[in-house]
Design an enzyme around this catalytic site. Sequence first.
Site, PDB file in Angstrom:
ATOM      1  CG  ASP A   1      83.672  54.637  37.054  1.00  0.00           C
ATOM      2  OD1 ASP A   1      82.930  53.691  37.338  1.00  0.00           O
ATOM      3  OD2 ASP A   1      83.406  55.525  36.221  1.00  0.00           O
TER       4      ASP A   1
ATOM      5  CG  ASP B   1      88.122  51.877  44.782  1.00  0.00           C
ATOM      6  OD1 ASP B   1      89.181  52.541  44.779  1.00  0.00           O
ATOM      7  OD2 ASP B   1      87.260  51.969  45.662  1.00  0.00           O
ATOM      8  CG  PHE B   2      86.166  48.274  37.632  1.00  0.00           C
ATOM      9  CD1 PHE B   2      85.330  47.205  37.930  1.00  0.00           C
ATOM     10  CD2 PHE B   2      86.796  48.282  36.383  1.00  0.00           C
ATOM     11  CE1 PHE B   2      85.120  46.173  37.013  1.00  0.00           C
ATOM     12  CE2 PHE B   2      86.608  47.260  35.463  1.00  0.00           C
ATOM     13  CZ  PHE B   2      85.754  46.203  35.787  1.00  0.00           C
ATOM     14  CG  ASP B   3      89.368  52.486  35.858  1.00  0.00           C
ATOM     15  OD1 ASP B   3      88.704  51.551  35.367  1.00  0.00           O
ATOM     16  OD2 ASP B   3      89.140  53.689  35.631  1.00  0.00           O
TER      17      ASP B   3
ATOM     18  CB  SER C   1      70.685  35.897   3.780  1.00  0.00           C
ATOM     19  OG  SER C   1      70.239  35.153   2.682  1.00  0.00           O
TER      20      SER C   1
ATOM     21  CD  GLU D   1      64.122  38.219  17.191  1.00  0.00           C
ATOM     22  OE1 GLU D   1      64.999  38.381  16.326  1.00  0.00           O
ATOM     23  OE2 GLU D   1      64.061  37.207  17.894  1.00  0.00           O
TER      24      GLU D   1
ATOM     25  CE  LYS E   1      67.253  42.203   7.785  1.00  0.00           C
ATOM     26  NZ  LYS E   1      68.520  42.859   7.502  1.00  0.00           N
TER      27      LYS E   1
ATOM     28  CG  ASP F   1      71.504  48.808   9.299  1.00  0.00           C
ATOM     29  OD1 ASP F   1      71.958  47.799   8.727  1.00  0.00           O
ATOM     30  OD2 ASP F   1      71.368  49.902   8.737  1.00  0.00           O
TER      31      ASP F   1
ATOM     32  CE1 TYR G   1      70.349  37.130  14.580  1.00  0.00           C
ATOM     33  CE2 TYR G   1      70.533  39.440  15.191  1.00  0.00           C
ATOM     34  CZ  TYR G   1      70.870  38.398  14.349  1.00  0.00           C
ATOM     35  OH  TYR G   1      71.706  38.611  13.295  1.00  0.00           O
TER      36      TYR G   1
ATOM     37  CE  LYS H   1      66.517  44.948   4.122  1.00  0.00           C
ATOM     38  NZ  LYS H   1      67.676  45.620   3.660  1.00  0.00           N
TER      39      LYS H   1
ATOM     40  CB  CYS I   1      93.230  74.695  -3.418  1.00  0.00           C
ATOM     41  SG  CYS I   1      92.312  75.460  -2.066  1.00  0.00           S
TER      42      CYS I   1
ATOM     43  CB  CYS J   1      94.943  79.092  -1.983  1.00  0.00           C
ATOM     44  SG  CYS J   1      95.548  77.401  -1.896  1.00  0.00           S
TER      45      CYS J   1
ATOM     46  CB  CYS K   1      94.417  72.615  -0.155  1.00  0.00           C
ATOM     47  SG  CYS K   1      95.425  74.096  -0.368  1.00  0.00           S
TER      48      CYS K   1
ATOM     49  CB  CYS L   1      94.971  77.474   1.828  1.00  0.00           C
ATOM     50  SG  CYS L   1      93.350  77.093   1.185  1.00  0.00           S
TER      51      CYS L   1
HETATM   52  S1  IVH Z   1      67.736  36.109  12.219  1.00  0.00           S
HETATM   53  C1  IVH Z   1      68.305  32.566   9.307  1.00  0.00           C
HETATM   54  N1  IVH Z   1      67.124  38.297  13.515  1.00  0.00           N
HETATM   55  O1  IVH Z   1      69.788  40.193   9.050  1.00  0.00           O
HETATM   56  C2  IVH Z   1      68.192  33.985   9.624  1.00  0.00           C
HETATM   57  N2  IVH Z   1      68.685  38.442  11.726  1.00  0.00           N
HETATM   58  O2  IVH Z   1      69.229  39.098   6.296  1.00  0.00           O
HETATM   59  C3  IVH Z   1      69.042  34.364  10.741  1.00  0.00           C
HETATM   60  N3  IVH Z   1      69.577  40.682  11.374  1.00  0.00           N
HETATM   61  O3  IVH Z   1      72.595  38.155   8.648  1.00  0.00           O
HETATM   62  C4  IVH Z   1      68.968  35.789  11.055  1.00  0.00           C
HETATM   63  N4  IVH Z   1      68.477  41.675  12.986  1.00  0.00           N
HETATM   64  O4  IVH Z   1      72.779  40.099  10.250  1.00  0.00           O
HETATM   65  C5  IVH Z   1      67.843  37.760  12.515  1.00  0.00           C
HETATM   66  N5  IVH Z   1      66.505  40.147  14.769  1.00  0.00           N
HETATM   67  C6  IVH Z   1      67.232  39.613  13.791  1.00  0.00           C
HETATM   68  C7  IVH Z   1      68.114  40.369  12.994  1.00  0.00           C
HETATM   69  C8  IVH Z   1      68.821  39.745  11.956  1.00  0.00           C
HETATM   70  C9  IVH Z   1      69.365  41.841  12.021  1.00  0.00           C
HETATM   71  C10 IVH Z   1      70.498  40.521  10.203  1.00  0.00           C
HETATM   72  C11 IVH Z   1      71.531  39.453  10.371  1.00  0.00           C
HETATM   73  C12 IVH Z   1      71.381  38.528   9.198  1.00  0.00           C
HETATM   74  C13 IVH Z   1      70.580  39.355   8.247  1.00  0.00           C
HETATM   75  C14 IVH Z   1      69.694  38.445   7.431  1.00  0.00           C
END
Ligand code: IVH
Length: 684
Positions: A33, A35-37, A82, A113, A115, A117, A224, A311, A405, A408, A423, A429
Site C-alpha cells: 500500500d 509503495d502504491f501511495d 423502469s 438477478e 434487485k 437497492d 447489469y 419485491k 430543551c 435544561c 440545545c 445542560c
Molecule cells: S434492469 C429496463 N436489473 O431497478 C429495466 N434494474 O425499477 C432496466 N435495479 O432503475 C433495469 N437492480 O435502478 C435492472 N439487476 C437489476 C437491478 C435493477 C436494481 C433498479 C434500477 C432500475 C430500477 C427499475
Amino acid sequence: MSQDIKDKINQLTDELNYHTHIYYQESRSEISDFDFDQKLKELEELEKQNPEYKREDSPTHRVGGTITKNFKTVYHKYPMLSLGNTYSKEDLVEFDKRVEKGLGTTEYEYLCELKFDGVAISLTYENGLLKQAVTRGDGEKGDDVTSNAKTIKTIPLRIDHEVPDIFEVRGEVFMPKTVFQQLNEEREQAGEAQLANPRNTASGTLKMQDSSVVASRKLDCYLYALLGENLKTQTHEESIQQLEKWGFNVSPTYKKCHSIDEVLAYINHWETKRLELPLETDGIVIKVNQNAHQEELGYTAKSPRWAISYKYKAEAAETKLESIVYQVGRTGAITPVAELEPVLLAGTTVKRASLHNANEIERLDIRIGDFVYVEKGGEIIPKITGINLDKRDSELTPTSYITHCPECGSELTRKDGEANHYCPNVNGCPPQLMGRVEHFISRNALDIANLGPKTIETLFKKNLIRGIADLYDLKFDDLNELLVEEEDPATGKIKKRSIKEKSAQNIIDALEASKSIPFENVLFGLGIRYVGRTVAEKLAEHFKNIDGLMNAGQEEIIAVHEIGERIAESVVEFFKNDENRQLVHRLKNAGLKLEAEQMNETTVENLVFKGKTVVVSGVFENFGREEIKKLIKSLGGKVGSSISGNTDLLVAGANMGPAKLEKAQKLGTEIISENDFKSMIGQS
Ligand code: IVH
C-alpha cells in the site's frame, strides 16, 4: 524534457492501473500500500505541473478533487426505463403466461438477478475509455456525474480488451452495508445526525459537489446491462459474462432459469440469503434471456414487457404510538424517539423507533395515540413507515415539536438548512456535559476503562465533576465506596453498588495511564462537532500540537487535505469559546498529550510494520487484540479487517477461524505467531 515527463506520466498511469486491476479483479497485489501511495503521489504531482498530459484513465481521478457546482443535464442515448413490479408470486405466473403467449413458444429462458437497492447509472465508453457517467434522472435525461463516478474503484476507467468503439454499460451504484455502518458510527462520534439508509446515502453522495468527499465515501457499483450497436452477444447472460470478462463488477448472484418454477425457487433461496450480501437488496429482477425474444416482446411506454421485478415484503407490524420523547445528545442535538406499545417484529420485541427530526414528524403527520406501521427491512433499526388513518381518533391533535430543551429548559435553535434542533446550553445542560465526559473516556478517545456511564452520572450528581478536566482532580477517596445506582439487567430494578477499593484504584491508574495516550485521541476526545476519529488524526498530523490548531484560522484549516468548510467552522467556533480554551489549558496542566509525537530518523527506521497491512485474528496470551492493533499502528502499520490480496501479514492467535487461515494460506500471506510478533516488536 517534456517528452520525458509525458513518458513518466504514461508509465506511472499504466503501472498503477495494472495494480488496481489485479487488486480489484483478482484480489491480489504485487506492491505494498505504501509503495502504491508513493507512486500515486508522484503521479499527482507530475499531473499538477503538467495537466496537459493527464490521461482520462489516470488513477488520480479516483482520489477526486474536482468541484462541480451544477451538474450538466445529459440526454440518454437509450432511455432508462423502469420495471413493472409486484409483491405477489401469482403475478409472476401471470407474467410467465404473457411471455409464453407473446413468444408463441415454451422455448425461452429467464435470467434472474437480485434487485440492488442503490442508484441507477449509465456509463458510456468510447475507444475503451470511460467518457461519461449519467444518473437515471427522469429516464430521458439525467445528471452528468462523471468525475464523481470516476472515484468508484470498481468502475473501470479503461478497458484493456478489444471492445466496440462506443458502448454503454448500466448498473447500480450502492454503498456497502459495512461502509454505511462505519460512516454512521463516525458521524455519531462526531456528534452528527445519523443517515437513514445506504440507498439515500449513495444517492446523496453521487451528487456531492466535491469529488474527493465522494472518494472517501467508498461507493461501489454492480453492472447489469450492456447496450450498443453491433454487439456480438445473443443473450442477456452473454452480455453480463462479457462485462465480467472486460473487468466490470458483476454480482455473482445471477442465475439462468428454465421455467417459472425455477424462478420461484431462486426467489425462495434469496429471501433470507440476501441479508448476508454486502449490500441491501429489495427484490429480484426476472429478465427474458434471449435478445431476439426481448425484441419480440417489446416495451410499454415505461417499461419492458420482457422483464419484471418481484419485491420482498419487509416484515411489518401495526402498533400504537404511546408517546414521543426527546433525547439530548452530547452535542445538544435533539432526537425525537417514538415510544410504542411493545410489538413482536422479525423475532424481536420493538418498543421504540427513531423519528429522526422535526421534518420526519411533519412528513408522517404522526400524532400521539395513532396506530402506526413499523417495518424492519434489511436494516437493524425499526422504522415507522406510515399511519393507519382509518383507526385515527378524531380527537388526536397534531404533534407540535418542542421549543425548549426537555433537560435544561433552554430555547432550542435550528440553523437554516439543518434538519436537527439543538440545545445551545453547551456548558450547562446535564446530558451534554455528561455525554462529553462519556465520549472523552470512550475506547477511541482516552480509553479509560472502569468508568461507566452510571459512575459518571453519580460523579455529576455528587458534584464531584462538571466536565472532562475535573476527572484529573479526582482522588482515590472521592471514588472509594462511592454508591452508584445501577439497573439490574435480570430484574430491571435499580440497585446500589459501592465502588470497591480495588476498582477505585483502577480508575485512578487508568486516568494516570491516559496521560500517555496520543494527541489525536485527546483531540478526538474533546468532542468538537464534526471532528470524528479520522478528522482528528488529519488535524493532529497537520498542526502537530493543540496551540497550532487553536490559533489557526478557517482558511488554514480548510487547506488540510479532506477537511471542508463545515469542519473548519466548527473547530474555529469551538476554540473561540473561553470555557473550551480553559479546558485545554487544564488538560495541558494535568499532563495530557497535546502535541504529536516527534519522530526522529532512527525511530522512523525502526517502524517494523511501516507500509504493511496487517490483520490480527484469534486470542492471545500476552496481549489483548486491541492492544496488538495499537502496537501495529504505532509501529507504522495499517490494520486490515479481513484477509485480501493486500494483506502483508497475519498475526494468528489461538482459536482463529479456519476460513480466515485457509484464505491467508491460499493467498500466500505471511502468517506469524504471537511469539514471532513479540520478537518483531523487540519484546522476546
Ligand atoms: S434492469 C429496463 N436489473 O431497478 C429495466 N434494474 O425499477 C432496466 N435495479 O432503475 C433495469 N437492480 O435502478 C435492472 N439487476 C437489476 C437491478 C435493477 C436494481 C433498479 C434500477 C432500475 C430500477 C427499475
